[in-house]
Design an enzyme around this catalytic site. Structure first.
Site, mmCIF file in Angstrom:
data_model
loop_
_atom_site.group_PDB
_atom_site.id
_atom_site.type_symbol
_atom_site.label_atom_id
_atom_site.label_comp_id
_atom_site.label_asym_id
_atom_site.label_seq_id
_atom_site.Cartn_x
_atom_site.Cartn_y
_atom_site.Cartn_z
ATOM 1 N N CYS A 108 0.681 -1.191 -0.008
ATOM 2 C CA CYS A 108 0.125 -0.032 -0.013
ATOM 3 C C CYS A 108 0.793 1.312 0.054
ATOM 4 O O CYS A 108 0.313 2.377 -0.332
ATOM 5 C CB CYS A 108 -0.913 0.105 1.210
ATOM 6 S SG CYS A 108 -1.962 -1.562 1.035
ATOM 7 N N HIS A 148 -3.176 7.008 2.479
ATOM 8 C CA HIS A 148 -3.738 5.750 2.095
ATOM 9 C C HIS A 148 -5.005 5.514 2.843
ATOM 10 O O HIS A 148 -5.400 5.573 3.856
ATOM 11 C CB HIS A 148 -2.655 4.855 2.392
ATOM 12 C CG HIS A 148 -3.125 3.231 2.137
ATOM 13 N ND1 HIS A 148 -3.883 3.140 0.937
ATOM 14 C CD2 HIS A 148 -3.277 2.212 2.965
ATOM 15 C CE1 HIS A 148 -4.128 1.718 0.925
ATOM 16 N NE2 HIS A 148 -3.931 1.068 2.223
ATOM 17 N N ASN A 200 -10.264 -0.175 0.229
ATOM 18 C CA ASN A 200 -8.769 0.112 0.273
ATOM 19 C C ASN A 200 -8.314 -0.601 -1.236
ATOM 20 O O ASN A 200 -8.409 -1.935 -1.234
ATOM 21 C CB ASN A 200 -8.257 -0.791 1.422
ATOM 22 C CG ASN A 200 -6.687 -0.648 1.691
ATOM 23 O OD1 ASN A 200 -5.887 -0.441 0.713
ATOM 24 N ND2 ASN A 200 -6.325 -1.170 2.693
#
Ligand code: ACO
Length: 324
Positions: free
Chosen positions: A113, A251, A281
């Site tokens: 990520c 993020h 996500n």
């Protein structure tokens, strides 16, 4: 001479298939209430046939349109992804072919990520040094293909999508600061095995391509700590104060992580752009997808100071402070 850098194009592409929390609760033992309360996520996009490179190519084309430059002017393509279609060719090379960027050097970068932050850092260093002029930086993932759909602790979190930016050198003075770290000793906290095991001595051929595993609470604590560390590091030895930063794009993992950080640094939550309610996500894609949405909403202005911060498997973390 060290060049200044600026972003001139934004783009994104998500699968059209929307999967709501309600939809998930029909196949997993969960509920809209649980997911919304614990994560802030309401729905996500799940690929129905779109590959990582399909999404990356469409996002790249959108970013080039906004930048107003042709694909042949791109010198560097970096795709941050943990879900590339192939080990080789890289998704970068597939994007190069898909958009006709005949003059580019193209490769992938695996930073989970944090991948988009690492990729942006690499591009910035190339551009600053004068090696390349125009870079296309993409975050692209089909997380739905690596999730254990029987594990309600992870399945509800992720979505598919791609985001892209075009970055170029400029004569205008622009602030650029980067900070990155990793801690390989904590690799078990978030893991996605990839390599097929073909043992020539045992003559055993198995594909050990398992699904993602995660210790959610460890990730949560880790994320909260390293985001604060990254904010401090990005501001250190600059004239920029946190109040001067117009937007902080974290993020998009969990709204509770973002709310924690907003409280901890005492900065209004309005400055933390959030769209995880719509996309979940999307790993390396979440930051450039957010940037494209901000661009489309016309809230990014020339001169704005924007902080981008990623964190994820590895463990990895880092951020970029940019002046638009
Ligand atoms: N629906 C309903 N109940 C659930 C679900 C679900 N989807 N998932 C777990 N539960 C249950 C558990 O079984 C547990 O039940 P129990 O109390 O009867 O044992 C209870 O809910 C609490 O579970 P926890 O895991 O303790 O829940 P927590 O509050 O920690 O929330 C979450 C879990 C949302 C995963 C949280 O830990 C989190 O967001 N962590 C960060 C994860 C993250 O951001 N990951 C991405 C990192 S980036 C990258 O690199 C991939």
């Amino acid at each position: 001479m060290i060049n200044n850098i600026k972003i001139i194009g934004y783009g994104s592409c998500m699968p059209s298939n929307i999967v709501t929390n309600e939809d998930l609760s029909k196949i997993i033992d969960t509920s809209d209430e649980w997911i919304s309360k614990r994560t802030g996520i309401k729905e996500r996009r799940i690929s129905k046939g779109e590959s990582t490179s399909d999404l990356a190519i469409a996002a790249a084309k959108n970013a080039l349109d906004v930048a107003g430059i042709s694909a042949s002017e791109i010198d560097l393509i970096i795709v941050a992804t943990s879900t590339s279609d192939c080990f080789f060719p890289s998704t970068g090379c597939t994007v190069q072919s898909g958009i006709g960027a005949t003059n580019a050097t193209s490769f992938d970068l695996a930073g989970a990520c944090t991948g988009f932050i690492y990729a942006t850092d690499v591009a910035i260093q190339y551009l600053k040094a004068g090696r390349f002029k125009n870079a296309l930086i993409i975050g692209a993932e089909v997380m739905s293909k690596v999730i254990d759909w029987n594990d309600r602790g992870t399945a509800i979190l992720f979505g598919d999508g791609a985001g892209a930016v075009v970055m170029t050198v400029t004569d205008e003075p622009k602030i650029t600061k980067v900070y990155t770290k990793s801690d390989g000793t904590k690799s078990e906290v978030l893991k996605l095995k990839a390599v097929p095991i073909i043992d020539m001595y045992e003559n055993v051929k198995t594909i050990d391509r398992s699904t993602m595993t995660m210790n959610g609470q460890e990730v949560f604590k880790f994320a909260c700590n390293v985001i604060i560390e990254t904010i401090d590091a990005l501001l250190a030895n600059t004239s920029v104060k946190l109040e001067d930063v117009d937007y902080i794009v974290l993020h998009q993992a969990n709204s509770r992580i973002i709310e924690y950080v907003s409280n901890k640094v005492n900065i209004n939550i309005e400055k933390f752009f959030m769209n995880l309610d719509k996309y979940g996500n999307t790993s390396a894609a979440s930051i450039p997808i957010a940037l494209d949405e901000m661009y489309k909403k016309n809230i990014l202005k020339s001169g704005h100071k924007v902080m981008l911060i990623g964190f994820g498997g590895g463990l990895t973390w880092g951020g970029v402070l940019l002046e638009l």
